[in-house]
Design a protein around this motif. Structure first.
Motif, PDB file in Angstrom:
ATOM      1  N   ASN A 147       0.547   2.355 -12.630  1.00 15.26           N
ATOM      2  CA  ASN A 147      -0.612   2.115 -13.229  1.00 15.26           C
ATOM      3  C   ASN A 147      -1.748   1.416 -12.239  1.00 15.26           C
ATOM      4  OD1 ASN A 147       0.212   3.002 -15.695  1.00 15.26           O
ATOM      5  ND2 ASN A 147       1.397   0.933 -16.135  1.00 15.26           N
ATOM      6  N   PRO A 148      -2.609   2.173 -11.761  1.00 16.40           N
ATOM      7  CA  PRO A 148      -3.572   1.825 -10.713  1.00 16.40           C
ATOM      8  C   PRO A 148      -4.480   0.474 -11.483  1.00 16.40           C
ATOM      9  CG  PRO A 148      -4.304   3.926 -11.569  1.00 16.40           C
ATOM     10  CD  PRO A 148      -2.975   3.630 -12.413  1.00 16.40           C
ATOM     11  N   THR A 196       0.860  -1.374  -0.104  1.00 19.48           N
ATOM     12  CA  THR A 196      -0.053   0.071   0.052  1.00 19.48           C
ATOM     13  C   THR A 196       0.931   1.118  -0.041  1.00 19.48           C
ATOM     14  OG1 THR A 196      -1.743  -1.148   1.070  1.00 19.48           O
ATOM     15  CG2 THR A 196      -1.857   1.218   1.265  1.00 19.48           C
ATOM     16  N   ILE A 197       0.666   1.904  -0.857  1.00 20.35           N
ATOM     17  CA  ILE A 197       1.450   3.444  -1.163  1.00 20.35           C
ATOM     18  C   ILE A 197       0.415   4.497  -0.480  1.00 20.35           C
ATOM     19  CG2 ILE A 197       2.448   5.031  -2.531  1.00 20.35           C
ATOM     20  CD1 ILE A 197       3.108   2.696  -4.345  1.00 20.35           C
ATOM     21  N   GLU A 198       0.810   5.011   0.342  1.00 20.71           N
ATOM     22  CA  GLU A 198       0.101   6.181   1.106  1.00 20.71           C
ATOM     23  C   GLU A 198       0.700   7.644   0.790  1.00 20.71           C
ATOM     24  OE1 GLU A 198       0.626   5.274   5.267  1.00 20.71           O
ATOM     25  OE2 GLU A 198      -0.406   3.229   5.111  1.00 20.71           O
ATOM     26  N   ILE A 209      -1.032   6.316  -5.593  1.00 16.85           N
ATOM     27  CA  ILE A 209      -1.392   6.035  -4.358  1.00 16.85           C
ATOM     28  C   ILE A 209      -2.494   4.865  -4.229  1.00 16.85           C
ATOM     29  CG2 ILE A 209      -2.630   6.726  -2.217  1.00 16.85           C
ATOM     30  CD1 ILE A 209      -1.784   9.695  -3.039  1.00 16.85           C
ATOM     31  N   GLY A 210      -2.313   3.974  -3.506  1.00 17.57           N
ATOM     32  CA  GLY A 210      -3.212   2.712  -3.489  1.00 17.57           C
ATOM     33  C   GLY A 210      -2.348   1.215  -3.253  1.00 17.57           C
ATOM     34  N   THR A 211      -3.135   0.342  -3.441  1.00 13.13           N
ATOM     35  CA  THR A 211      -2.692  -1.056  -2.747  1.00 13.13           C
ATOM     36  C   THR A 211      -2.193  -1.710  -4.222  1.00 13.13           C
ATOM     37  OG1 THR A 211      -3.998  -1.081  -0.878  1.00 13.13           O
ATOM     38  CG2 THR A 211      -3.089  -3.100  -1.449  1.00 13.13           C
ATOM     39  N   PHE A 212      -1.088  -2.213  -4.199  1.00 13.41           N
ATOM     40  CA  PHE A 212      -0.448  -3.004  -5.420  1.00 13.41           C
ATOM     41  C   PHE A 212       0.041  -4.648  -4.936  1.00 13.41           C
ATOM     42  CE2 PHE A 212       0.185   1.330  -5.826  1.00 13.41           C
ATOM     43  CZ  PHE A 212      -0.734   1.661  -7.060  1.00 13.41           C
ATOM     44  N   GLU A 213      -0.108  -5.410  -5.735  1.00 13.28           N
ATOM     45  CA  GLU A 213       0.165  -6.840  -5.760  1.00 13.28           C
ATOM     46  C   GLU A 213       1.664  -6.960  -6.379  1.00 13.28           C
ATOM     47  OE1 GLU A 213       0.121 -10.489  -3.933  1.00 13.28           O
ATOM     48  OE2 GLU A 213      -1.505  -9.136  -3.625  1.00 13.28           O
TER      49      GLU A 213
END
Length: 185
Positions: free
Chosen positions: A184-185, A123-125, A164-168
Motif C-alpha cells: 500500500n503506497p 526503497t523498492i526499485e 515501487i517506492g520508499t517505505f518506512e
C-alpha cells in the motif's frame, strides 16, 4: 476436382447442422443458473463448510501468524500439554497482585521492544523480486528469516502486489504489517 470439394463442404455443413440440433435440444445439467450470495452460503453450510467475512479471515490469519511466532520463540522446551498444565497450576496458585505485576512486566517488555526496534527507510526499485526484498530486509535486521517472509508473501499473494517506492519499516512489525506496508503506497 470440383466434385470432391463439394462433397467435403456438404459433409461439413451436415456435421454442423447435426451439432446445432444436438446442442439446442439437449437438456444437459451443464447449464447452471447464477446463484445469489445467500444461496451460495446456504449451499456451503449444507456441505459442512464455513463462510466468514474477509476482515474476520484477516484477523484470524494475523492471530495465527502471531501465535506461530510466539511458539517459535518459546525456549522452555516444554510440550503444549505440559505448558497448559503448568499454566493452570500457576494461575490457581498466584494471587491477583501477581497477575497485575506480570501484566505490568509484559507491558514494560513490549514498550522496551518497541523502543529498541530498528527503523529503516526502504526503497523498492523496479525489477526487485520478493526474494530480493526479503533478503534486504533480513540484512538490515528488520526480519529474522528472509525465506520465511518470502514464503509468507508468496502464500498470501502479496508478492505480486508489492509497490515501487520508499517505505518506512520497523523490526517490531509483524509479517502481515510489513506486507501491508509494502503493498500500500
Amino acid at each position: 476436382m470440383k466434385q470432391p470439394i463439394r462433397i467435403f463442404s456438404i459433409g461439413l455443413i451436415t456435421a454442423g447442422l447435426i451439432m446445432l440440433v444436438v446442442y439446442m435440444f439437449n437438456d444437459s445439467e451443464a447449464v447452471q443458473e447464477e446463484l445469489t450470495t445467500d444461496e451460495m452460503i446456504a449451499h456451503l453450510k449444507k456441505e459442512n463448510m464455513r463462510v466468514i467475512p474477509e476482515d474476520e479471515y484477516i484477523a484470524l490469519s494475523v492471530d495465527k501468524s502471531s501465535q506461530t511466532k510466539e511458539a517459535d520463540t518459546d525456549t522452555s522446551g516444554k510440550t503444549e500439554d505440559e505448558e497448559t498444565n503448568s499454566d493452570d497450576q500457576d494461575q490457581s496458585s498466584e494471587t491477583e497482585s501477581d497477575d497485575t505485576e506480570q501484566n505490568k512486566d509484559k507491558e514494560d517488555a513490549e514498550k522496551e521492544e518497541r523502543a529498541s526496534s530498528k527503523s529503516f527507510s526502504f526503497t523498492i526499485e523496479p525489477g526487485m523480486s520478493s526474494r530480493d526484498i526479503s533478503t534486504t530486509l533480513e540484512n538490515k535486521g528488520i526480519i529474522d528469516d528472509a525465506e520465511a517472509f518470502n514464503a509468507y508473501l508468496q502464500e498470501n499473494d502479496y508478492s505480486m502486489l508489492i509497490q515501487i517506492g520508499t517505505f518506512e519499516v520497523k523490526s517490531s512489525m509483524s509479517a502481515y504489517e510489513l506486507a501491508e506496508t509494502l503493498t500500500n503506497p
